[in-house]
Design a protein around this motif. Structure first.
Motif, PDB file in Angstrom:
ATOM      1  N   ILE A 142      39.199  30.939  48.869  1.00 31.93           N
ATOM      2  CA  ILE A 142      40.344  31.311  49.702  1.00 31.93           C
ATOM      3  C   ILE A 142      39.911  32.403  50.673  1.00 31.93           C
ATOM      4  CG2 ILE A 142      42.687  32.250  49.699  1.00 31.93           C
ATOM      5  CD1 ILE A 142      42.877  31.133  46.776  1.00 31.93           C
ATOM      6  N   TYR A 143      40.132  32.142  51.959  1.00 29.95           N
ATOM      7  CA  TYR A 143      39.804  33.107  53.006  1.00 29.95           C
ATOM      8  C   TYR A 143      41.109  33.673  53.576  1.00 29.95           C
ATOM      9  CZ  TYR A 143      35.313  30.606  53.008  1.00 29.95           C
ATOM     10  OH  TYR A 143      34.136  30.016  52.657  1.00 29.95           O
ATOM     11  N   ALA A 144      41.117  34.944  53.867  1.00 29.12           N
ATOM     12  CA  ALA A 144      42.284  35.576  54.475  1.00 29.12           C
ATOM     13  C   ALA A 144      41.823  36.412  55.664  1.00 29.12           C
ATOM     14  CB  ALA A 144      43.015  36.459  53.465  1.00 29.12           C
ATOM     15  N   TYR A 166      47.436  39.709  51.134  1.00 32.19           N
ATOM     16  CA  TYR A 166      48.862  39.572  51.447  1.00 32.19           C
ATOM     17  C   TYR A 166      49.214  39.941  52.889  1.00 32.19           C
ATOM     18  CZ  TYR A 166      50.161  38.593  46.616  1.00 32.19           C
ATOM     19  OH  TYR A 166      50.303  38.004  45.392  1.00 32.19           O
ATOM     20  N   ASN A 167      48.440  40.817  53.487  1.00 37.79           N
ATOM     21  CA  ASN A 167      48.780  41.265  54.839  1.00 37.79           C
ATOM     22  C   ASN A 167      48.112  40.422  55.920  1.00 37.79           C
ATOM     23  OD1 ASN A 167      50.381  43.381  53.864  1.00 37.79           O
ATOM     24  ND2 ASN A 167      48.569  44.692  53.579  1.00 37.79           N
ATOM     25  N   ALA A 168      47.367  39.406  55.523  1.00 37.76           N
ATOM     26  CA  ALA A 168      46.668  38.568  56.500  1.00 37.76           C
ATOM     27  C   ALA A 168      47.652  37.666  57.229  1.00 37.76           C
ATOM     28  CB  ALA A 168      45.606  37.733  55.798  1.00 37.76           C
ATOM     29  N   LYS A 169      47.266  37.240  58.419  1.00 32.75           N
ATOM     30  CA  LYS A 169      48.101  36.323  59.198  1.00 32.75           C
ATOM     31  C   LYS A 169      47.781  34.863  58.890  1.00 32.75           C
ATOM     32  CE  LYS A 169      48.827  39.547  63.024  1.00 32.75           C
ATOM     33  NZ  LYS A 169      48.584  39.815  64.455  1.00 32.75           N
ATOM     34  N   PHE A 170      46.556  34.627  58.424  1.00 27.47           N
ATOM     35  CA  PHE A 170      46.157  33.256  58.098  1.00 27.47           C
ATOM     36  C   PHE A 170      45.475  33.217  56.726  1.00 27.47           C
ATOM     37  CE2 PHE A 170      46.308  33.336  62.716  1.00 27.47           C
ATOM     38  CZ  PHE A 170      46.986  32.171  63.008  1.00 27.47           C
ATOM     39  N   ILE A 171      45.763  32.151  55.990  1.00 27.81           N
ATOM     40  CA  ILE A 171      45.089  31.875  54.722  1.00 27.81           C
ATOM     41  C   ILE A 171      44.436  30.500  54.859  1.00 27.81           C
ATOM     42  CG2 ILE A 171      45.380  31.427  52.255  1.00 27.81           C
ATOM     43  CD1 ILE A 171      45.893  34.305  52.869  1.00 27.81           C
ATOM     44  N   ALA A 172      43.171  30.412  54.490  1.00 23.55           N
ATOM     45  CA  ALA A 172      42.477  29.117  54.514  1.00 23.55           C
ATOM     46  C   ALA A 172      41.887  28.863  53.132  1.00 23.55           C
ATOM     47  CB  ALA A 172      41.375  29.129  55.570  1.00 23.55           C
ATOM     48  N   ILE A 173      41.916  27.607  52.704  1.00 19.61           N
ATOM     49  CA  ILE A 173      41.337  27.274  51.402  1.00 19.61           C
ATOM     50  C   ILE A 173      40.365  26.113  51.556  1.00 19.61           C
ATOM     51  CG2 ILE A 173      43.345  25.793  50.822  1.00 19.61           C
ATOM     52  CD1 ILE A 173      42.717  26.545  47.840  1.00 19.61           C
ATOM     53  N   LYS A 194      55.276  30.821  48.117  1.00 21.63           N
ATOM     54  CA  LYS A 194      55.704  32.215  48.019  1.00 21.63           C
ATOM     55  C   LYS A 194      56.728  32.334  46.909  1.00 21.63           C
ATOM     56  CE  LYS A 194      55.058  33.979  52.726  1.00 21.63           C
ATOM     57  NZ  LYS A 194      55.748  34.632  53.861  1.00 21.63           N
ATOM     58  N   ASN A 195      56.575  33.375  46.109  1.00 22.00           N
ATOM     59  CA  ASN A 195      57.518  33.613  45.020  1.00 22.00           C
ATOM     60  C   ASN A 195      57.792  35.110  44.957  1.00 22.00           C
ATOM     61  OD1 ASN A 195      59.111  33.563  42.794  1.00 22.00           O
ATOM     62  ND2 ASN A 195      57.529  32.800  41.369  1.00 22.00           N
ATOM     63  N   GLY A 196      58.863  35.537  45.625  1.00 23.89           N
ATOM     64  CA  GLY A 196      59.140  36.971  45.697  1.00 23.89           C
ATOM     65  C   GLY A 196      58.068  37.667  46.508  1.00 23.89           C
ATOM     66  N   ASN A 197      57.412  38.649  45.888  1.00 29.25           N
ATOM     67  CA  ASN A 197      56.356  39.402  46.567  1.00 29.25           C
ATOM     68  C   ASN A 197      54.967  38.826  46.334  1.00 29.25           C
ATOM     69  OD1 ASN A 197      58.172  41.287  47.631  1.00 29.25           O
ATOM     70  ND2 ASN A 197      58.157  42.467  45.718  1.00 29.25           N
ATOM     71  N   PHE A 209      46.798  27.904  56.468  1.00 27.70           N
ATOM     72  CA  PHE A 209      48.230  28.245  56.461  1.00 27.70           C
ATOM     73  C   PHE A 209      48.437  29.484  57.303  1.00 27.70           C
ATOM     74  CE2 PHE A 209      47.305  26.193  52.404  1.00 27.70           C
ATOM     75  CZ  PHE A 209      48.293  25.209  52.350  1.00 27.70           C
ATOM     76  N   GLU A 210      49.468  29.456  58.146  1.00 29.29           N
ATOM     77  CA  GLU A 210      49.855  30.647  58.887  1.00 29.29           C
ATOM     78  C   GLU A 210      50.969  31.359  58.129  1.00 29.29           C
ATOM     79  OE1 GLU A 210      51.221  32.042  63.386  1.00 29.29           O
ATOM     80  OE2 GLU A 210      51.050  29.904  62.901  1.00 29.29           O
ATOM     81  N   ILE A 211      50.789  32.662  57.883  1.00 28.87           N
ATOM     82  CA  ILE A 211      51.765  33.438  57.120  1.00 28.87           C
ATOM     83  C   ILE A 211      52.820  33.967  58.077  1.00 28.87           C
ATOM     84  CG2 ILE A 211      52.115  35.305  55.467  1.00 28.87           C
ATOM     85  CD1 ILE A 211      50.204  33.095  54.542  1.00 28.87           C
ATOM     86  N   LYS A 212      54.052  33.607  57.821  1.00 32.39           N
ATOM     87  CA  LYS A 212      55.147  34.038  58.722  1.00 32.39           C
ATOM     88  C   LYS A 212      56.137  34.914  57.961  1.00 32.39           C
ATOM     89  CE  LYS A 212      54.714  29.973  61.613  1.00 32.39           C
ATOM     90  NZ  LYS A 212      55.342  28.734  62.102  1.00 32.39           N
TER      91      LYS A 212
END
Length: 484
Positions: A421-423, A459-466, A399-402, A481-484
């Motif tokens: 990349i899946y979101a 950006y608004n997803a709860k999970f990112i998978a690659i 993560k880098n800023g927004n 990855f879980e987005i917190k």
């Protein structure tokens, strides 16, 4: 995390260059204008969520790339044999632009058509018409290479090999032109060649089919011995044989068939594993009385010999055909919906690009809203011979800023061609590749082999998978990855 490998579908479109049908609009356009037009075409089909383009790179004994075996095409440069006014290689550029949009590039060759008409004064002095006049047969309004001459097969194999070795194509593709469609009261003059080369008392028809089989087999061997991950696909005429000629044929009464008229036998190619996919051109309406789309899709699905079958559809007929069924803008929608219900069908391809792009945009939008709502991966192909299993790659979410990006601290295996990349809001949704999962497919070139920025709609997803796709289209397990 393992992902659902079944949720894949071929969504292709033919881009015909012969006679400037789809692209370029004119051979006399500047290269910059031609590039702008090609990008517009790609962007249009990318937003429709297509995942492959089938681009004609050899139309009639010519080439859309610098070749030792054929002159530059006049459909690209305005005059056959003249170089384009650019330092760029047009084919390399087209392939790169296609891959940057997450799409496959299938290089489409017309092997046997030597000229598009009888105006031989328009041909380059380096065309085979002048170099090998003994290879040529005049038939109807064109000249054809004589498929029965061994040197012709050797030449065509070299044409294919040159492109396979020099370009990062995903597939070699042939269309439906083998021996030419019959012209009334004309004879294809290969009797002398037949007498010279036939074996063991072969009949003329069987000898012709053998010539085509020999080319298909040789092209397959050439591709796979050099780059085994490059697919070989063929798009034959939509009817193999009518059932009145062969009980195993389709319940059709087509006036032309592959086996009896074009001397092409797709069943033999599939039985022998010479091709990776087949796209029969089933260019009739659902209930057309002589050759119904419904009957033929089911027939090809049943007779696939473990070869992937995609349906060839004909949007060029919409509102422009004697069969009034094509006046219904939902005819294509019905056909694609039907294909999805048939086991053994793995997608569709549409002839041709301008049919959705220049007209019938309402039908294209219907296709997207009903069937292509989100992006999907095209089918994978298992290597014919042993190849190493997929390697794991270290991945970090930064993560880098927004903004967020996927970062690769170490080098990526060069066999990986794309990152995916899946979101989504939950893992089951991502695992099943549900429709509300966002998919971002990124070409791994010098610019993206260290990091990939996430698209804004993730950006608004709860999970990112690659995951990574290798050159066969095989997908690695997902790193989540879980987005917190």
């Amino acid at each position: 995390m393992p992902l659902n490998q079944e949720k894949r579908e071929f969504r292709g479109v033919w881009v015909a260059t012969v006679a400037n049908i789809d692209w370029p609009k004119s051979g006399n356009d500047t290269w910059e204008k031609q590039k702008t037009d090609f990008i517009a075409l790609l962007d249009y089909y990318e937003q429709l969520n297509f995942n492959a383009v089938i681009v004609q790179v050899r139309a009639a004994g010519d080439a859309f790339y610098p070749s030792n075996f054929a002159p530059w095409s006049r459909y690209l440069t305005g005059q056959e044999g003249s170089k384009p006014k650019t330092q760029e290689d047009p084919l390399s550029w087209m392939i790169l632009q296609t891959h940057l949009r997450g799409m496959e590039f299938h290089a489409w060759f017309n092997p046997y058509r030597a000229t598009f008409d009888l105006k031989t004064d328009k041909l380059s002095p380096n065309h085979d018409f002048f170099n090998h006049p003994d290879w040529m047969i005049k038939y109807g309004t064109k000249y054809y290479y004589n498929p029965g001459i061994p040197e012709v097969k050797e030449k065509l194999v070299n044409v294919i090999k040159e492109v396979v070795l020099n370009y990062d194509i995903d597939a070699v593709h042939f269309d439906d032109y083998f021996y030419p469609y019959k012209v009334e009261k004309q004879v294809f003059q290969d009797e002398h060649t037949f007498r010279k080369y036939r074996q063991n008392g072969q009949q003329l028809e069987d000898w012709r089919r053998q010539n085509v089989n020999n080319l298909v087999q040789a092209v397959h061997q050439t591709i796979k011995s050099n780059k085994p991950w490059v697919q070989f696909g063929i798009s034959p005429f939509g009817v193999w044989r009518n059932s009145d000629k062969d009980a195993t044929g389709s319940k059709t009464r087509a006036g032309v068939t592959n086996y009896d008229d074009l001397y092409a036998d797709p069943l033999t190619w599939m039985k022998n594993k010479w091709i990776d996919y087949l796209i029969p051109q089933i260019y009739w309406s659902m209930e057309f009385n002589l050759a119904s789309h419904r009957e033929l899709v089911a027939w090809w699905a049943k007779n696939n010999y473990n070869t992937k079958i995609y349906v060839g559809n004909s949007p060029y007929k919409i509102r422009d055909n004697a069969d009034l069924a094509w006046n219904d803008p939902k005819e294509i929608d019905k056909q694609v919906a039907y294909a999805k219900t048939i086991k053994g069908i793995h997608g569709n391809a549409f002839f041709s690009a301008q049919s959705f792009y220049n007209k019938n945009m309402d039908v294209a939008n219907l296709l997207k809203s009903q069937h292509y709502q989100t992006k999907t991966l095209s089918p994978a192909f298992e290597p014919k011979t042993y190849t190493a299993s997929l390697k794991t790659t270290q991945v970090e979410l930064v993560k880098n800023g927004n903004t967020m990006q996927i970062f690769f601290p170490n080098s990526i295996d060069p066999m990986y061609k794309f990152a995916v990349i899946y979101a989504g809001d939950n893992l089951d949704q991502i695992r099943s590749k549900a429709q509300n999962t966002n998919l971002q497919k990124t070409y791994l070139n010098d610019r993206t082999r260290n990091s990939i920025p996430l698209e804004a709609n993730s950006y608004n997803a709860k999970f990112i998978a690659i995951t990574f796709l290798d050159r066969y289209g095989r997908e690695t397990r997902a790193k989540v990855f879980e987005i917190k």
